[in-house]
Design a protein around this motif. Structure first.
Motif, PDB file in Angstrom:
ATOM      1  N   SER A 331       0.825  -1.205   0.000  1.00 42.99           N
ATOM      2  CA  SER A 331       0.000   0.000   0.000  1.00 42.99           C
ATOM      3  C   SER A 331       0.858   1.253   0.000  1.00 42.99           C
ATOM      4  O   SER A 331       0.523   2.251  -0.655  1.00 42.99           O
ATOM      5  N   ASN A 338       0.487   7.232  -6.415  1.00 41.17           N
ATOM      6  CA  ASN A 338      -0.820   7.867  -6.620  1.00 41.17           C
ATOM      7  C   ASN A 338      -1.838   6.888  -7.193  1.00 41.17           C
ATOM      8  O   ASN A 338      -2.674   7.242  -8.025  1.00 41.17           O
ATOM      9  N   PRO A 340      -5.090   5.190  -7.508  1.00 37.37           N
ATOM     10  CA  PRO A 340      -6.398   5.691  -7.066  1.00 37.37           C
ATOM     11  C   PRO A 340      -7.175   4.709  -6.205  1.00 37.37           C
ATOM     12  O   PRO A 340      -7.869   5.116  -5.265  1.00 37.37           O
ATOM     13  N   LEU A 341      -7.084   3.406  -6.497  1.00 42.97           N
ATOM     14  CA  LEU A 341      -7.855   2.428  -5.739  1.00 42.97           C
ATOM     15  C   LEU A 341      -7.317   2.248  -4.321  1.00 42.97           C
ATOM     16  O   LEU A 341      -8.088   2.145  -3.365  1.00 42.97           O
ATOM     17  N   GLY A 343      -5.563   4.517  -2.712  1.00 38.36           N
ATOM     18  CA  GLY A 343      -5.858   5.774  -2.025  1.00 38.36           C
ATOM     19  C   GLY A 343      -7.274   5.812  -1.479  1.00 38.36           C
ATOM     20  O   GLY A 343      -7.509   6.238  -0.343  1.00 38.36           O
ATOM     21  N   LYS A 344      -8.216   5.340  -2.274  1.00 39.95           N
ATOM     22  CA  LYS A 344      -9.609   5.315  -1.840  1.00 39.95           C
ATOM     23  C   LYS A 344      -9.811   4.330  -0.693  1.00 39.95           C
ATOM     24  O   LYS A 344     -10.537   4.624   0.283  1.00 39.95           O
ATOM     25  N   ALA A 345      -9.174   3.166  -0.786  1.00 35.75           N
ATOM     26  CA  ALA A 345      -9.339   2.143   0.252  1.00 35.75           C
ATOM     27  C   ALA A 345      -8.732   2.579   1.581  1.00 35.75           C
ATOM     28  O   ALA A 345      -9.269   2.282   2.648  1.00 35.75           O
ATOM     29  N   ALA A 347      -8.457   5.673   2.685  1.00 29.34           N
ATOM     30  CA  ALA A 347      -9.294   6.743   3.247  1.00 29.34           C
ATOM     31  C   ALA A 347      -8.522   7.568   4.273  1.00 29.34           C
ATOM     32  O   ALA A 347      -8.960   7.750   5.420  1.00 29.34           O
ATOM     33  N   GLN A 353      -3.127  12.888   4.597  1.00 24.71           N
ATOM     34  CA  GLN A 353      -2.980  13.129   3.163  1.00 24.71           C
ATOM     35  C   GLN A 353      -1.990  14.259   2.913  1.00 24.71           C
ATOM     36  O   GLN A 353      -1.155  14.190   2.005  1.00 24.71           O
TER      37      GLN A 353
END
Length: 393
Positions: A331, A338, A340-341, A343-345, A347, A353
Motif C-alpha cells: 500500500s 498515486n 487511485p484504488l 488511495g480510496k481504500a 481513506a 494526506q
C-alpha cells in the motif's frame, strides 16, 4: 550532444538515453512499468516492414512498442552502443537445496512465520505471471484434467481453477497474464483484487528465465503483498541450450523466496515446485524480503530519496492499511505512485494526506524524478543488480 528527438525517430542500431516520458494516466504508467524510465539507455533494434511497431532493447531485454507509444518518449544523446564482450567465465551449476534444506550461507527459508496449517487442511494457490511465460502450460501440468473454467465476478476475464496433482486438498487459480499490479486494465484489477481480498495460502509466480529482467518487475510487487510465495523459473532448458545459466541459489537468497528451475513444456521440476509451494504455504513462510531500495546503485541520492519516502509512508499509513486489511508495504509503494484504488481504500484523513504529499514532494525533489518514475526506477535498478550477479548470458 544531439538535439532532442522522440524514440520513433531513431534508426536501427542507434542508441539514446530517455529524457522524459510523455502522456498521462494509464499509458504513461504502463510505459514506466515496462522499464522506460528517465536516463535509461535504449537501442532501436528492428522496425517492422510497415514501419510499426518497433523493437527496442533496454536493461538487458527486448521490448516491442507501437509508434504512437514511441512518439511519447523523448530521447537525447544519440550514439552507437559498444558491443558487450562475451563472458569469459564458465559457470558450473551447484546443487539446489531441497525443501527445508539450508543454502550455502545457512539462512535458507528465514521467513516470517505464522501458525502452520495442518496436513490435509485446504490450501489455495494463485498462479501469477507475465503474458507468454508458459503459465497455461504450467497450470495444465499442475492440475492435469482436474480443472474448470468460469469468469471472475463482474467481468468477462476467464478464471481457471484446478486441483494440484498429488495434493487433493490444494487448489490453484490461474490468474490473467499481466506485467504489473497497476490498476489500469481489467486483468490487473482482477489479479490484484483476488490476491488482496482472497489472500490465498500461497503464490506460484512463473517467470520466463530467458526474459528474467522483464519478468521480475511483477515478482517484486507480488512479494510486497507478504503472501507465502515460490518462484517457478520456466524455460530453463532453453536458457541452457543457448549456453546461459542462472545462479539459482544466489537468486533465491537475494529475493528471500524459494526459486525452482522448471520446464513446463517438458514437465521438468514440477514435482519439486509443488513440494516447495505446499511447504511455504503450510508453514506460512512469507517472503524474507520486501525492501528493494536499500542496495540499489542509483546515481546521486535517488536511493536514499525513495528509501526515505517508502519507509516514512509505511509509518504514516500503517494504522489505516491495517484497518482496511491491506498489506502495508504494498500500500505504501502504491499510494506514493498515486494509485487511485489504494488511495480510496486507505481513506486517509486530511492531515495524513497532507503529510503524504509532503513526503512525495521531498522524494521528487531529491531524486529529480516524478513519483511514478521514481518507484519504477527503484524496482528496475534492483532487478538490474540482481541479474548482474545471478544471470549468465
Amino acid at each position: 550532444m544531439n538535439d532532442m528527438i522522440t524514440m520513433d525517430q531513431l534508426r536501427p542500431e542507434q542508441s539514446a538515453y530517455i529524457r522524459a516520458i510523455g502522456g498521462s494516466g494509464a499509458l504513461r504508467h504502463h510505459l514506466l512499468d515496462m522499464g522506460l524510465t528517465p536516463k535509461t539507455e535504449v537501442t532501436l533494434r528492428k522496425i517492422a516492414p510497415m514501419g510499426d511497431p518497433i523493437q527496442i532493447e533496454l536493461r538487458g531485454y527486448e521490448l516491442t512498442l507501437r509508434l504512437d507509444e514511441a512518439k511519447k518518449i523523448e530521447v537525447e544523446d544519440i550514439h552507437q552502443k559498444a558491443q558487450p564482450k562475451s563472458p569469459s567465465e564458465s559457470y558450473r551449476p551447484i546443487a539446489h537445496p531441497g525443501v527445508g534444506e539450508l543454502g550455502t550461507d545457512g539462512d535458507y527459508h528465514v521467513h516470517e512465520r505464522g501458525d502452520a496449517i495442518a496436513k490435509g487442511q485446504p490450501l489455495t494457490f494463485a498462479l501469477a505471471g507475465n503474458q507468454n511465460c508458459g503459465k497455461t502450460t504450467l497450470f495444465n501440468q499442475l492440475t492435469g484434467a482436474k480443472q474448470h473454467v468460469g469468469n471472475f465476478p463482474g467481468v468477462t476475464v476467464d478464471r481457471k481453477d484446478g486441483t494440484i496433482r498429488h495434493y487433493p486438498e490444494a487448489t490453484v487459480t490461474d490468474l490473467p497474464g499481466i506485467y504489473s499490479l497497476s490498476p489500469y486494465s481489467s486483468e490487473e484489477i482482477v489479479t490484484r483484487d483476488f490476491l488482496m481480498k482472497t489472500r490465498p495460502s500461497g503464490i506460484i509466480n512463473i517467470v520466463d528465465a530467458s526474459n528474467i529482467e522483464r519478468n521480475l518487475y511483477l515478482t517484486m510487487q507480488l512479494m510486497e503483498l507478504g503472501i507465502p510465495m515460490v518462484l517457478a523459473l520456466n524455460m530453463m532448458d532453453e536458457v541452457r541450450a543457448n549456453g546461459g545459466s542462472v545462479r539459482i541459489n544466489e537468486l533465491e537468497q537475494t529475493l528471500g523466496i524459494p526459486v525452482v528451475p522448471i520446464s513446463a513444456v517438458k514437465n521438468e521440476g514440477i514435482d519439486e515446485l509443488i513440494d516447495h509451494a505446499v511447504h511455504v504455504a503450510r508453514h506460512r513462510e512469507s517472503p524474507a524480503r520486501i525492501d528493494f531500495c536499500a542496495e540499489s546503485d542509483m546515481p546521486g541520492d535517488q536511493v536514499g530519496a525513495v528509501h526515505r519516502a517508502i519507509h516514512s509512508t509505511v509509518h504514516l499509513i500503517e494504522p489505516y492499511a491495517k484497518a482496511a486489511n491491506l498489506p502495508v508495504r504494498f500500500s505504501a509503494t502504491k499510494v506514493i505512485e498515486n494509485d487511485p484504488l489504494i488511495g480510496k481504500a486507505l481513506a486517509l484523513p486530511p492531515e495524513a494526506q497532507t503529510a503524504l504529499e509532503q513526503i512525495v514532494r521531498v522524494m521528487e525533489a531529491d531524486s529529480a524524478l516524478d513519483r511514478e518514475a521514481a518507484l519504477a526506477n527503484m524496482r528496475f535498478t534492483f532487478i538490474e543488480n540482481v541479474c548482474a550477479k545471478t544471470v549468465v548470458k
